[in-house]
Design a protein around this motif. Sequence first.
Motif: not given
Length: 414
Positions: A210-213, A385-392, A398-399
């Motif tokens: 889930h980091s930016s390719p 923490l929500a601001k660090y969650d990729s969504g899964d 990245d943050a």
Amino acid sequence: MNASSWGVLALAVCAWPLLAQVGAPRWVSAWAAAPCGVAEEEPHFDDTQLGDTTVREVVHLTASGLAVRVRLSNTFSTQPLVIDAIRVAPAMKDGEIDPAQSVELKSAGKSQMTVAPGKWLVTDAANLPVEAGKDLAVTFYVRGKVSQPSVHYMALQTGFEAKGDQTNAAKLADAKKTPLRLVVMGVEVASRTAPYTIAAIGSSTTDGAHSSPNQNRRWTDDLWRRLQEARGANAPAVVNLGVSGNRVLHAGRGGWGPVWGDAAVGRFNRDVIAQPGLKYVVAFEGGNDIRQPGSGAIPMEESVTAEQLEAGFKLMAQAAHDRGAKFIAGTITPFEHADKNRAEDPRWEKTRTAFNEWARHSREIDGVVDFDAAIRDPEHPARILAKYDSGDHLHPNDAGYQAMADSISLDLFQ
């Protein structure tokens, strides 16, 4: 080390006086990936059907050097792998190269090289100055059909495949893009500046899921950038040996069942200890051991306790110590709500927190990086923490990866 590798070592030693004329270089691993088992049901399996194929892979180097050599893997195949040609060159946009800067690699002085089944091979050293923080293109050609080459599934870096021998082409003609790593599993450089290599072993969160390719945003990339900012040209190299789905004590598996990679304790010597210049190991995994049993093809009998995870980490620590390297453990990050299709077991969180407490206070390892504390929600410590969650609710964005890297004390690496 296999017989071919001893031959390569001898050639490298013979070439050493040439390298020594410009300083006192040492071989360090500047980029690496860990091979996975072949999974024929993998969505991109067609990309691994090589034959009359040129493959160009782009790797991001973390050490400067005067010469390079490449590690080729045939780890999980039962057939010899014949590489008919292989070259390295500085990579430009979209995998293009300048043919005038391309250098041929050989093995035992020959252009064609064979990697035995279940083995790996390191090419002879080739004089090519390379720079840390820059991309290198590794291009190889396979004439004969190869159905099961070594694969690393989550490259997060676009590769290219094309028909025919185009190893020295500026741009591969009629190329298709591939999201996989194939065969090339390491780049080693003769460096006068990088003092040693830090190797990270782990599962998907180390692999960079889930980091930016194409942006090099794994936590290991962010750690290397911090080290470079702090130490300049004398920063150590950092290599990533994460395998998505990996577990500490059992083989990793995809949702459909085929093995993706050996257990960490089983692959540790092959993937980590074998890295040249190794001085520090950071091991960050265990979440899959806790939450995967009972899902997909993984039986409940493979459930683990915190004590069993600790025993696995102690085995890896001892192997690192025997190699003369230090072993640093990462605490397991939160994963509440990551499983949408089954109820969460309250024992998972108890096992996770018990292991983390051991890691924070153990005298059997050489240090700890508290990734758990870095990205957990203070109000709900079992969650990211929500601001660090990729969504899964399992992998950082990245943050989040940057926060993990920022939490590592650089004083751990002397």
